[in-house]
Design an enzyme around this catalytic site. Structure first.
Site, PDB file in Angstrom:
ATOM      1  N   LYS A   1      20.977 -16.478 -36.967  1.00  0.00           N
ATOM      2  CA  LYS A   1      19.405 -16.350 -37.102  1.00  0.00           C
ATOM      3  C   LYS A   1      18.821 -17.689 -37.256  1.00  0.00           C
ATOM      4  O   LYS A   1      19.147 -18.236 -38.190  1.00  0.00           O
ATOM      5  CB  LYS A   1      19.248 -15.467 -38.262  1.00  0.00           C
ATOM      6  CG  LYS A   1      17.706 -15.027 -38.423  1.00  0.00           C
ATOM      7  CD  LYS A   1      17.288 -15.553 -39.749  1.00  0.00           C
ATOM      8  CE  LYS A   1      15.642 -15.698 -40.007  1.00  0.00           C
ATOM      9  NZ  LYS A   1      14.970 -16.654 -39.286  1.00  0.00           N
TER      10      LYS A   1
ATOM     11  N   GLY B   1      12.952 -14.128 -42.146  1.00  0.00           N
ATOM     12  CA  GLY B   1      14.104 -14.220 -43.330  1.00  0.00           C
ATOM     13  C   GLY B   1      14.440 -13.040 -44.186  1.00  0.00           C
ATOM     14  O   GLY B   1      15.568 -12.474 -44.188  1.00  0.00           O
TER      15      GLY B   1
ATOM     16  N   GLY C   1      17.116 -12.090 -42.078  1.00  0.00           N
ATOM     17  CA  GLY C   1      18.111 -12.878 -42.856  1.00  0.00           C
ATOM     18  C   GLY C   1      18.925 -12.203 -43.858  1.00  0.00           C
ATOM     19  O   GLY C   1      19.960 -12.212 -44.248  1.00  0.00           O
TER      20      GLY C   1
ATOM     21  N   GLU D   1      23.688 -24.926 -47.925  1.00  0.00           N
ATOM     22  CA  GLU D   1      23.231 -26.466 -47.645  1.00  0.00           C
ATOM     23  C   GLU D   1      21.953 -26.485 -48.212  1.00  0.00           C
ATOM     24  O   GLU D   1      21.037 -25.943 -47.307  1.00  0.00           O
ATOM     25  CB  GLU D   1      23.431 -27.012 -46.383  1.00  0.00           C
ATOM     26  CG  GLU D   1      24.910 -26.616 -45.663  1.00  0.00           C
ATOM     27  CD  GLU D   1      25.787 -27.738 -45.947  1.00  0.00           C
ATOM     28  OE1 GLU D   1      25.488 -28.806 -46.754  1.00  0.00           O
ATOM     29  OE2 GLU D   1      27.019 -27.499 -45.892  1.00  0.00           O
TER      30      GLU D   1
ATOM     31  N   CYS E   1      16.567 -33.039 -45.273  1.00  0.00           N
ATOM     32  CA  CYS E   1      17.299 -32.867 -46.714  1.00  0.00           C
ATOM     33  C   CYS E   1      17.748 -34.046 -47.016  1.00  0.00           C
ATOM     34  O   CYS E   1      17.801 -34.172 -48.391  1.00  0.00           O
ATOM     35  CB  CYS E   1      18.347 -31.556 -46.393  1.00  0.00           C
ATOM     36  SG  CYS E   1      19.501 -32.235 -45.151  1.00  0.00           S
TER      37      CYS E   1
ATOM     38  N   GLU F   1      11.493 -31.856 -54.368  1.00  0.00           N
ATOM     39  CA  GLU F   1      11.574 -32.037 -52.799  1.00  0.00           C
ATOM     40  C   GLU F   1      10.185 -31.874 -52.150  1.00  0.00           C
ATOM     41  O   GLU F   1       9.874 -30.860 -52.225  1.00  0.00           O
ATOM     42  CB  GLU F   1      12.826 -31.210 -51.973  1.00  0.00           C
ATOM     43  CG  GLU F   1      12.780 -31.460 -50.656  1.00  0.00           C
ATOM     44  CD  GLU F   1      13.772 -30.790 -50.027  1.00  0.00           C
ATOM     45  OE1 GLU F   1      13.760 -29.339 -50.289  1.00  0.00           O
ATOM     46  OE2 GLU F   1      14.829 -31.165 -49.396  1.00  0.00           O
TER      47      GLU F   1
HETATM   48  P1  NAD Z   1      13.874 -21.908 -45.743  1.00  0.00           P
HETATM   49  O1  NAD Z   1      14.726 -21.525 -46.840  1.00  0.00           O
HETATM   50  O2  NAD Z   1      12.444 -21.212 -45.837  1.00  0.00           O
HETATM   51  O3  NAD Z   1      14.368 -20.971 -44.313  1.00  0.00           O
HETATM   52  C1  NAD Z   1      15.659 -21.243 -43.806  1.00  0.00           C
HETATM   53  C2  NAD Z   1      15.984 -19.932 -43.118  1.00  0.00           C
HETATM   54  O4  NAD Z   1      16.283 -18.855 -44.148  1.00  0.00           O
HETATM   55  C3  NAD Z   1      14.896 -19.670 -41.907  1.00  0.00           C
HETATM   56  O5  NAD Z   1      15.666 -18.994 -40.908  1.00  0.00           O
HETATM   57  C4  NAD Z   1      14.345 -18.325 -42.827  1.00  0.00           C
HETATM   58  O6  NAD Z   1      13.857 -17.354 -41.695  1.00  0.00           O
HETATM   59  C5  NAD Z   1      15.574 -17.722 -43.500  1.00  0.00           C
HETATM   60  N1  NAD Z   1      15.009 -16.980 -44.803  1.00  0.00           N
HETATM   61  C6  NAD Z   1      13.918 -16.903 -45.384  1.00  0.00           C
HETATM   62  N2  NAD Z   1      13.956 -16.258 -46.268  1.00  0.00           N
HETATM   63  C7  NAD Z   1      14.921 -15.485 -46.184  1.00  0.00           C
HETATM   64  C8  NAD Z   1      15.576 -14.426 -47.049  1.00  0.00           C
HETATM   65  N3  NAD Z   1      14.827 -13.915 -47.966  1.00  0.00           N
HETATM   66  N4  NAD Z   1      16.957 -13.914 -46.924  1.00  0.00           N
HETATM   67  C9  NAD Z   1      17.434 -14.635 -45.738  1.00  0.00           C
HETATM   68  N5  NAD Z   1      17.185 -15.442 -45.045  1.00  0.00           N
HETATM   69  C10 NAD Z   1      15.631 -15.863 -45.287  1.00  0.00           C
HETATM   70  O7  NAD Z   1      13.757 -23.449 -45.326  1.00  0.00           O
HETATM   71  P2  NAD Z   1      13.023 -24.058 -44.328  1.00  0.00           P
HETATM   72  O8  NAD Z   1      11.572 -24.194 -44.724  1.00  0.00           O
HETATM   73  O9  NAD Z   1      13.334 -23.528 -42.860  1.00  0.00           O
HETATM   74  O10 NAD Z   1      13.845 -25.487 -44.399  1.00  0.00           O
HETATM   75  C11 NAD Z   1      13.523 -26.539 -45.315  1.00  0.00           C
HETATM   76  C12 NAD Z   1      14.618 -26.660 -46.380  1.00  0.00           C
HETATM   77  O11 NAD Z   1      15.840 -26.713 -45.733  1.00  0.00           O
HETATM   78  C13 NAD Z   1      14.290 -27.770 -47.258  1.00  0.00           C
HETATM   79  O12 NAD Z   1      14.467 -27.490 -48.631  1.00  0.00           O
HETATM   80  C14 NAD Z   1      15.340 -28.622 -46.846  1.00  0.00           C
HETATM   81  O13 NAD Z   1      15.888 -29.476 -47.760  1.00  0.00           O
HETATM   82  C15 NAD Z   1      16.775 -27.614 -46.505  1.00  0.00           C
HETATM   83  N6  NAD Z   1      17.550 -28.077 -45.670  1.00  0.00           N
HETATM   84  C16 NAD Z   1      18.722 -28.345 -46.134  1.00  0.00           C
HETATM   85  C17 NAD Z   1      19.874 -29.330 -45.279  1.00  0.00           C
HETATM   86  C18 NAD Z   1      21.116 -29.556 -45.809  1.00  0.00           C
HETATM   87  O14 NAD Z   1      22.073 -29.687 -45.043  1.00  0.00           O
HETATM   88  N7  NAD Z   1      21.350 -29.585 -47.230  1.00  0.00           N
HETATM   89  C19 NAD Z   1      19.387 -29.528 -44.103  1.00  0.00           C
HETATM   90  C20 NAD Z   1      18.097 -29.348 -43.639  1.00  0.00           C
HETATM   91  C21 NAD Z   1      17.323 -28.508 -44.429  1.00  0.00           C
END
Ligand code: NAD
Length: 471
Positions: free
Chosen positions: A168, A201, A205, A243, A280, A378
Site C-alpha cells: 500500500k 491509510g 492500511g 520504521e 527520517c 520531528e
Molecule cells: P504516515 O504515517 O502519515 O503514513 C505512512 C503510510 O501509512 C501511508 O501509506 C499512509 O496512507 C498509511 N496510513 C495512514 N494512516 C494509517 C492507518 N490508520 N492505518 C494504516 N496505515 C495508515 O507518514 P507519512 O506522512 O507518509 O511519512 C512521514 C513519516 O514517516 C515521518 O514521521 C518520517 O519520520 C517517517 N519515516 C520513517 C522512516 C524510517 O525508516 N524510520 C523513513 C521515512 C519516513
C-alpha cells in the site's frame, strides 16, 4: 475506467469509485489521481499473495535473487523517467532525486540480491538443521518521502526470502509505486508475488493491519500511525516491523581544527536539508561546543545561502517545496514555536515565501534549549537547531535526549575518540567524520524510532522464520 491496482499479475480496477487527487507541490497543480481503494481490494490482493506463496517460496533463493536483480536493471533503464515522477509528486530537487530517490531504490534491490548469495539459509547445529523460511504474506505500508526506496527496501528483501507482498503506497506520492509495478510486470515476476493497492491509510492500511492472511506488516511512517498498526496487528498476533520518525544529532567534538569544523557544519546542513528536511534520518540537531557557537552560526548561515527555495526541476535547485500544504503549515508552526520558546533565529522566516508552491525558507535556530519543542519533535522540514554543550558527557546526553534514535553523526580529529562517542549514541546509523552511506549496513530505529532493520542481510533476516529439524 482506470486500471491502477496491480493484483495477481494483472492491472485491475478498484471496487471503489472514489479517487484521490495527486498534486505537484511546486506548482500546486493536480497531476492525476489514484483510487481510494477498499477493504475488498485488499482481500483480493491478499488472496493473490497467499495463492502465490507456496510456489514462490519453493524456488531456489538464487533464482528469486536473479529476478530481483532484473527488477533493479529495469528500474535503472527507466531511471530518468521515474526521477521525473518523484520530482513531480514529492518535489525533491532533480539534482538529488536521481540518486537519492531512484538510485537508492536500485541499491536496495541489488543489496538484497547480493545478500542472498551467502545468507545462512540453512546451517547445522549439533543434531539439528537450522533453516530459515519465509514469514509468508507481507503487508508493506509506506510513506511519501522516498516513495520508491521505502517500498524497495522492503520488497527486495521480502521477495528474495520467498515472501509475497501486498504493497500500500502513500496516497500522497503513488505514481512512483505504479512505475515499480510496471517494472515488476516487465521482468515477469510471477503473478501474485507482488501486488499493489492504493488508498487511504485508515481504510486500506488498516485492512492490511487486521487481515488474518497477512503474516507480517512492514511499516514505514509516522509514530502515531505506527502505534495504531501495532495495536491493530496485535489481534492476529502478526509480526510487525516499524520504521518511524527521527530527531538525529550531529555531535561536533571539541578537538576539531577550524578547517575540520568548517567542513562539519555545512555537511550537517546538507544532512539536515536533504529532501527538504523530509527524511527520517535528517540531522536536525547540531550539537557544538559552547565556545564555538558563534562560529557554527556563521558557517551554517553561509551554507544555507545555497538553499534558496526553487523549482525542483531546475538543475541548480537544492531546496524544493514541502510535499503538501499541510506539511508546509506544520513546518511553519514549528518555526513559530521555536521563536516563541526563545530560540535565536539565525536565518529563515516564520512566513512562507510569497510564491506558488508549498515552500518554506531554510531555517537555522541557535541557542536552542535541548528540551525545547523544536529540539524534541520531528519537524520534517528544513529546520536546523544548533545546541551548545559544555562537556562531552553533556553532548552525549543531549544527542540521546529524545524519544527517537534512528541516525546521527560524530566529528572529531581523533578517529578513536569519534568511534567511542559514536558507540554511545542510541541510534542505528552513525556517520563518523562524514562517513559514506552503505546500502548493506542495517537501517532502522532504537527507542521510539521503531524496531526491525532494513538493508542487506539484516533486511533478509526480518522476513524469515527460524526453524529446526532434529536428526
Ligand atoms: P504516515 O504515517 O502519515 O503514513 C505512512 C503510510 O501509512 C501511508 O501509506 C499512509 O496512507 C498509511 N496510513 C495512514 N494512516 C494509517 C492507518 N490508520 N492505518 C494504516 N496505515 C495508515 O507518514 P507519512 O506522512 O507518509 O511519512 C512521514 C513519516 O514517516 C515521518 O514521521 C518520517 O519520520 C517517517 N519515516 C520513517 C522512516 C524510517 O525508516 N524510520 C523513513 C521515512 C519516513
Amino acid at each position: 475506467m482506470t486500471f491502477d491496482l496491480y493484483v495477481d499479475g494483472k492491472w485491475t480496477t478498484s471496487t471503489s469509485d472514489e479517487r484521490i487527487d495527486v498534486v505537484n507541490p511546486a506548482t500546486e497543480e493536480r497531476i492525476g489521481d489514484v483510487p481510494a481503494g477498499s477493504a475488498e481490494d485488499v482481500d483480493l490482493a491478499v488472496a493473490a499473495a497467499k495463492g502465490a506463496l507456496e510456489q514462490w517460496s519453493r524456488i531456489e533463493p538464487s533464482a528469486r535473487a536473479e529476478l530481483v536483480s532484473r527488477l533493479a536493471d529495469e528500474l535503472e533503464r527507466r531511471q530518468d523517467e521515474i526521477t521525473d515522477l518523484v520530482v513531480a509528486e514529492v518535489g525533491t530537487p532533480r539534482r538529488v532525486a536521481r540518486w537519492a530517490q531512484v538510485g537508492l531504490g536500485i541499491i536496495d534491490l541489488r543489496e538484497a540480491a547480493t545478500a542472498a548469495e551467502d545468507f545462512a539459509w540453512e546451517e547445522p547445529l549439533r543434531n539439528s538443521l537450522i533453516v530459515r523460511e519465509p514469514v509468508g504474506v507481507i503487508g508493506c505500508i509506506t510513506p511519501w518521502n522516498y516513495p520508491l526506496h521505502q517500498i524497495t527496501a522492503k520488497i527486495g528483501a521480502a521477495l528474495v526470502t520467498g515472501c509475497t507482498v501486498v504493497v500500500k503506497a502513500s496516497e500522497v506520492a503513488p505514481f512512483t509505486a505504479r512505475a515499480l509495478a510496471e517494472a515488476v510486470d516487465a521482468v515477469r515476476i510471477p503473478p501474485g508475488v507482488f501486488n499493489l493497492v492504493h488508498g487511504y491509510g485508515p481504510i486500506v492500511g488498516e485492512a492490511i493491519a487486521v487481515h488474518p492472511d497477512i503474516d507480517m506488516v512492514s511499516f514505514t511512517g509516522s509514530n502515531s500511525v505506527g502505534k495504531r498498526i501495532l495495536e491493530l496487528a496485535a489481534h492476529t498476533v502478526k509480526r510487525v516491523s516499524v520504521e518511524l520518525g527521527g530527531k538525529s544529532a550531529a555531535v561536533l567534538l571539541d578537538d576539531l581544527s577550524d578547517e575540520e569544523f568548517a567542513k562539519a557544519v555545512p555537511h550537517t546542513v546538507r544532512a539536515c536539508y536533504m529532501n527538504g528536511g523530509q527524511s527520517c534520518n535528517a540531522q536536525t540537531r547540531m550539537v557544538v561546543p559552547r565556545s564555538r557557537l558563534a562560529q557554527a552560526e556563521k558557517l551554517a548561515a553561509a551554507a544555507v545561502a545555497a538553499y534558496a527555495p526553487g523549482d525542483p526541476t531546475d538543475g541548480g535547485t537544492k531546496l524544493g517545496p514541502m510535499v503538501t500544504a499541510a506539511q508546509r503549515e506544520r513546518v511553519l508552526g514549528y518555526i513559530r514555536t521555536g521563536v516563541k520558546e526563545g530560540a535565536k533565529l539565525v536565518v529563515g522566516s516564520v512566513d512562507a515565501p510569497a510564491r506558488t508552491g508549498f515552500f518554506v525558507e531554510p531555517t537555522v535556530f541557535s541557542e536552542v534549549d535541548p528540551d525545547a519543542t523544536i529540539a524534541q519533535e520531528e519537524i520534517f522540514g528544513p529546520v536546523l537547531s544548533i545546541i551548545a554543550y559544555d562537556t562531552v558527557e553533556q553532548a552525549v546526553q543531549i544527542a540521546n535526549g529524545t524519544i527517537f534514535g534512528i541516525a546521527g553523526a560524530v566529528w572529531s580529529s581523533d578517529d578513536a575518540r569519534a568511534k567511542s562517542v559514536a558507540r554511545r549514541l542510541r541510534a542505528t546509523q552513525i556517520e563518523v567524520n562524514g562517513g559514506k552511506f552503505n546500502g548493506a549496513a542495517p537501517f532502522g530505529g532504537f527507542k521510539q524510532s521503531g524496531h526491525g532493520r532494513e538493508g542487506g542481510a539484516f533486511g533478509l533476516e526480518e522476513f524469515t522464520e527460524i526453524k529446526s529439524l532434529q536428526f
